[in-house]
Design an enzyme around this catalytic site. Structure first.
Site, PDB file in Angstrom:
ATOM      1  CD  GLU A 225     -68.855  66.028  56.386  1.00 53.20           C
ATOM      2  OE1 GLU A 225     -68.243  65.959  57.372  1.00 53.20           O
ATOM      3  OE2 GLU A 225     -68.771  67.183  55.800  1.00 53.20           O
TER       4      GLU A 225
ATOM      5  CG  ASP B  93     -70.590  50.601  55.822  1.00 50.67           C
ATOM      6  OD1 ASP B  93     -71.772  50.717  56.269  1.00 50.67           O
ATOM      7  OD2 ASP B  93     -70.165  50.429  54.670  1.00 50.67           O
TER       8      ASP B  93
HETATM    9  C1  LIG Z   1     -71.860  64.266  46.514  1.00 54.34           C
HETATM   10  C2  LIG Z   1     -70.669  64.305  47.340  1.00 54.34           C
HETATM   11  C3  LIG Z   1     -69.883  65.372  47.929  1.00 54.34           C
HETATM   12  C4  LIG Z   1     -68.900  65.406  48.569  1.00 54.34           C
HETATM   13  N1  LIG Z   1     -68.319  66.376  48.721  1.00 54.34           N
HETATM   14  C5  LIG Z   1     -67.002  66.412  49.604  1.00 54.34           C
HETATM   15  C6  LIG Z   1     -66.262  67.585  49.914  1.00 54.34           C
HETATM   16  O1  LIG Z   1     -66.818  68.618  49.707  1.00 54.34           O
HETATM   17  N2  LIG Z   1     -64.903  67.281  50.268  1.00 54.34           N
HETATM   18  C7  LIG Z   1     -64.408  65.921  50.385  1.00 54.34           C
HETATM   19  O2  LIG Z   1     -63.295  66.364  50.812  1.00 54.34           O
HETATM   20  N3  LIG Z   1     -64.874  64.923  50.479  1.00 54.34           N
HETATM   21  C8  LIG Z   1     -66.182  65.096  49.878  1.00 54.34           C
HETATM   22  N4  LIG Z   1     -66.950  64.050  49.494  1.00 54.34           N
HETATM   23  C9  LIG Z   1     -66.168  62.646  49.525  1.00 54.34           C
HETATM   24  C10 LIG Z   1     -66.741  61.481  50.618  1.00 54.34           C
HETATM   25  O3  LIG Z   1     -66.322  62.097  51.951  1.00 54.34           O
HETATM   26  C11 LIG Z   1     -66.037  60.282  50.376  1.00 54.34           C
HETATM   27  O4  LIG Z   1     -66.867  59.759  49.141  1.00 54.34           O
HETATM   28  C12 LIG Z   1     -66.447  59.273  51.460  1.00 54.34           C
HETATM   29  O5  LIG Z   1     -65.460  59.571  52.665  1.00 54.34           O
HETATM   30  C13 LIG Z   1     -66.240  57.927  50.969  1.00 54.34           C
HETATM   31  O6  LIG Z   1     -65.071  57.761  50.382  1.00 54.34           O
HETATM   32  P1  LIG Z   1     -65.083  56.945  48.940  1.00 54.34           P
HETATM   33  O7  LIG Z   1     -66.236  57.458  48.068  1.00 54.34           O
HETATM   34  O8  LIG Z   1     -63.809  56.911  48.530  1.00 54.34           O
HETATM   35  O9  LIG Z   1     -65.546  55.579  49.480  1.00 54.34           O
HETATM   36  P2  LIG Z   1     -64.620  54.219  50.125  1.00 54.34           P
HETATM   37  O10 LIG Z   1     -63.799  54.653  51.215  1.00 54.34           O
HETATM   38  O11 LIG Z   1     -63.978  53.781  48.889  1.00 54.34           O
HETATM   39  O12 LIG Z   1     -65.577  53.333  50.591  1.00 54.34           O
HETATM   40  C14 LIG Z   1     -66.267  52.177  49.902  1.00 54.34           C
HETATM   41  C15 LIG Z   1     -67.061  51.511  50.635  1.00 54.34           C
HETATM   42  O13 LIG Z   1     -66.231  50.656  51.616  1.00 54.34           O
HETATM   43  C16 LIG Z   1     -66.844  50.891  52.851  1.00 54.34           C
HETATM   44  N5  LIG Z   1     -65.726  50.907  53.725  1.00 54.34           N
HETATM   45  C17 LIG Z   1     -64.568  51.858  53.388  1.00 54.34           C
HETATM   46  N6  LIG Z   1     -63.777  51.611  54.710  1.00 54.34           N
HETATM   47  C18 LIG Z   1     -64.123  50.558  55.312  1.00 54.34           C
HETATM   48  C19 LIG Z   1     -63.860  49.612  56.444  1.00 54.34           C
HETATM   49  N7  LIG Z   1     -62.697  50.069  57.097  1.00 54.34           N
HETATM   50  N8  LIG Z   1     -64.557  48.649  56.807  1.00 54.34           N
HETATM   51  C20 LIG Z   1     -65.746  48.530  56.349  1.00 54.34           C
HETATM   52  N9  LIG Z   1     -66.237  49.009  55.275  1.00 54.34           N
HETATM   53  C21 LIG Z   1     -65.374  50.104  54.655  1.00 54.34           C
HETATM   54  C22 LIG Z   1     -67.730  52.239  52.849  1.00 54.34           C
HETATM   55  O14 LIG Z   1     -68.347  52.249  53.939  1.00 54.34           O
HETATM   56  C23 LIG Z   1     -68.242  52.140  51.454  1.00 54.34           C
HETATM   57  O15 LIG Z   1     -69.439  51.334  51.620  1.00 54.34           O
HETATM   58  C24 LIG Z   1     -68.238  63.863  48.756  1.00 54.34           C
HETATM   59  C25 LIG Z   1     -68.747  62.735  48.167  1.00 54.34           C
HETATM   60  C26 LIG Z   1     -69.969  62.641  47.616  1.00 54.34           C
HETATM   61  C27 LIG Z   1     -70.718  61.784  47.265  1.00 54.34           C
END
Ligand SMILES: Cc1cc2nc3c(=O)[nH]c(=O)nc-3n(C[C@H](O)[C@H](O)[C@H](O)COP(=O)(O)OP(=O)(O)OC[C@H]3O[C@@H](n4cnc5c(N)ncnc54)[C@H](O)[C@@H]3O)c2cc1C
Lengths: 249, 390
Positions: B369, B373
């Protein structure tokens, strides 16, 4: 079946109690109040009887200040149809409360009048039986099971090491013990619906109030335990103290 | 829970009644089984009908669709109590209500609302929300899932979604996809995808060390054929799923507080009972500082949530205000859970206590959600007017 349930609002049983500065009651600041536990069993019993019977009306009554309206609404959020507040300042005289209830219930045409077996706060257990007497109705106390059909009722009462099954004609007064049925949680829709159900408020006809609380006190603090030593070496001293100090041996 | 600031006195009777009903449900039905469910790595599905009957799904949506029609403070208090039980249980309700029911309510046709919402309110139909993709997490505008309109008005869907809560449990998935080959995020639309559609597969995400009592799955769509009326007609561009996220994040701000309260209560009662060096550890200054810090943060978070809820009810809440609450509250809850775990000593690592379960769960909440960051960047933009995402 037309059922009246008389309820009380009492402090939540998990609260920590302090005696008020006046010493004539408990300090209510920060205390959470709720529908009394036994009263909530009585409400549940009434609702189940009418659900099984597929109709009827469940009406809840409470004698007390405006704060009792919250508990009346809770009973309505569980499913009671309407509520009546008999307005009065808090009273410790159970007979006076019974008088107010009986005056109101007399012409209500109820098949069954339910109470909790006693209230959690002062455990007097007077109101239910006194109301039955004033209404001239049969009374069963502390029922842990209750069944009604065609003009008669049966109830189970738990005794020390045994149980008793009693029969009685309706209308009747029954005070309810836990075990009768688990009170349901008010559903969220039920809570919203309760706001729209009728809650009537009128003055309570208490008559003479003859019993009042003069003073309330907590049990004296128990002295801390004493550790005499470890293992068999401590036994002689323990026996000596039990004989001479505690005088239980 | 210790109500140190007498917050109860500014809640209405119905707000307290809703909180108390859900609190009792959590005490009696969730807490006795959640430790085992967590260790087994399963969502306790047996709770779904009871949660439906209680009315927690989509509780702030109108009565006309079988929902409870509660205000947003009541809704928040439900989330708080559910997460006092477990973040997985709260996530289930958040996804069902804010991410699956809400988009149907906000962007669906009247027929779609009538068809889905009443059965979703009772829990007969379970939904999930597919936005995140393997290569597009924080940046959903880059998504590559694509829906193509056919000459007869039906749709063919291709792509994959990752990390989808309720993904393997759901009967329907609200899937966000770009449309008709247009790579711009303005082409994003929402689709209600029945999970028994041909070409739809859901695979449980194995090896989670957080949110174990929750179903998290990967969804794959291979030439999934959807009828004309699968599209949410009023959905338009990336802002539609973001509106759903604002709803869910609002609930999470309250939810995280519930987890923090559970940890505080556990730590506080443990500190008063556990005797070491001849006195309860709560009598030592270090543990008192721990507890004082926890309570202080909880009270601050309560006030943030309550005010945010009042703003939401007044219709003036902004997404940026929600970002502040989500970011602050989840972060403080994560810290409190860790401190509670430490206060409990060795017992703190057991599933019999709740602190470490909450601590591990909250790491997911910290990330999903909008990560901590990402919310900082949203706030940064609100403060400076400069967009750090580009
Ligand atoms: C248990 C669980 C349930 C979930 N349920 C759902 C769901 O029901 N539906 C759904 O659609 N999604 C769901 N998600 C997905 C969740 O919303 C994403 O994991 C989240 O948006 C982060 O994306 P990512 O994991 O690809 O991390 P990334 O976007 O790859 O981020 C990796 C790191 O980089 C940082 N980062 C990214 N962009 C920037 C920036 N511009 N500047 C500085 N730092 C940055 C982030 O803060 C993080 O520390 C779920 C995730 C989990 C863990």
């Amino acid at each position: 079946m037309k059922i009246a349930v008389c309820i009380k609002r009492t402090p939540d049983s998990e609260s920590r109690f302090k005696v008020a500065a006046s010493a004539a009651g408990i300090d209510e600041t920060g205390l959470k109040f709720d529908l009394d536990d036994f009263a909530s069993y009585a409400v549940e019993a009434a609702l189940q009887i009418n659900e099984k019977g597929g109709g009827g009306e469940t009406v809840v009554y409470a004698v007390g200040p405006d704060s009792v309206q919250e508990s009346l609404r809770k009973a309505m959020s569980m499913g009671a149809d309407r509520a009546v507040q008999l307005k009065a300042d808090p009273v410790a005289d159970g007979i006076a409360v019974a008088r107010a209830l009986a005056a109101e219930l007399k012409s209500g045409g109820y098949d069954l009048v339910l109470f909790g077996k006693h209230s959690f706060d002062n455990s007097a257990g007077v109101v239910g039986t006194a109301t039955a007497e004033l209404l001239g109705l049969p009374c069963v106390t502390a029922a842990s099971e209750l069944n009604v059909s065609a003009g008669k009722g049966t109830a189970r009462r738990e005794l020390e090491g045994a149980a008793e099954l009693v029969e009685f004609p309706l209308p009747a007064v029954v005070t309810i013990d836990e075990g009768v049925a688990r009170p349901r949680y008010p559903s969220l829709k039920g809570i919203m619906a309760a706001k729209k159900k009728p809650l009537e408020s009128k003055p309570a006809q208490l008559g003479a109030v003859r019993v009042t609380i003069a003073r309330m006190e907590l049990p004296p603090e128990r002295p801390a335990g004493r550790i005499l030593g470890e293992g068999t070496a401590a036994i002689p001293e323990l026996v000596r103290l039990l004989q001479n100090e505690a005088k239980v041996l | 829970m210790l109500d140190f600031y007498h917050i109860d006195s500014v809640l209405s009777e119905e707000e307290r009644a809703v909180r108390d009903s859900v609190r009792r449900f959590v005490d009696e039905r969730v807490l006795p089984l959640i430790g085992d469910a967590y260790v087994q790595g399963r969502f306790p599905k047996e709770l779904i009908p009871e949660m439906g009957e209680l009315g927690v799904f989509g509780a702030n949506l109108p009565e006309k669709y079988g929902c409870a029609g509660l205000n947003n403070v009541q809704y928040g208090l439900i989330m708080q109590e559910l997460e006092r039980g477990d973040s997985g249980v709260r996530s289930f309700a958040s996804v069902q209500g804010a991410l699956a029911m809400y988009p149907i309510y906000a962007f669906g046709s009247e027929e779609q609302k009538q068809k889905y919402l009443p059965k979703m309110a009772t829990g007969e139909i379970i939904g999930c929300f597919g936005l995140t993709e393997p290569d597009y997490g924080s940046n959903p505008s880059g998504m590559i899932t694509m829906a193509k309109e056919q000459p007869d008005g039906s749709w063919i869907l291709n792509g994959a979604k990752m990390w989808i809560t309720n993904g393997s449990t759901a009967h329907i998935a609200v899937v966000w996809a770009k449309t008709n080959g247009d790579p711009s995020d303005k082409s994003i639309r929402g689709f209600v995808v029945p999970t028994d559609s041909k070409g739809f597969t859901a695979k449980d995400q194995k090896g989670k060390l957080s949110l174990r009592a929750s179903d998290t799955s990967e969804l794959v769509f291979q030439d999934v054929h959807l009828p004309k009326d699968a599209i949410l007609p009023s959905s338009a561009g990336l802002k539609s799923p973001l509106m759903c996220l604002t709803q869910a994040r609002y609930g999470i701000s309250w939810g995280a507080m519930g987890a923090a309260m559970a940890c505080f209560e556990e730590a506080s009662s443990y500190a008063q009972q556990r005797v070491m060096f001849d006195k309860p550890i709560g009598g030592f200054q270090i543990q008192q500082v721990r507890l004082a810090d926890m309570l202080t943060e909880i009270v601050k978070a309560q006030l943030v949530c309550l005010h945010l809820g009042r703003l939401k009810d007044a219709g003036t809440m902004t997404p940026q205000q929600v970002s502040l609450a989500k970011r602050n509250n989840v972060s403080m809850a994560t810290d409190i859970a860790r401190e509670a775990r430490r206060l409990l000593g060795a017992n703190g690592i057991l599933a019999e206590y709740s602190a470490m379960r909450h601590m591990a769960n909250l790491e997911s909440v910290y990330t999903y959600e909008g990560t901590h960051d990402v919310h900082a960047l949203i706030l940064g933009q609100a403060i400076t007017g400069m967009n750090a995402f580009k």
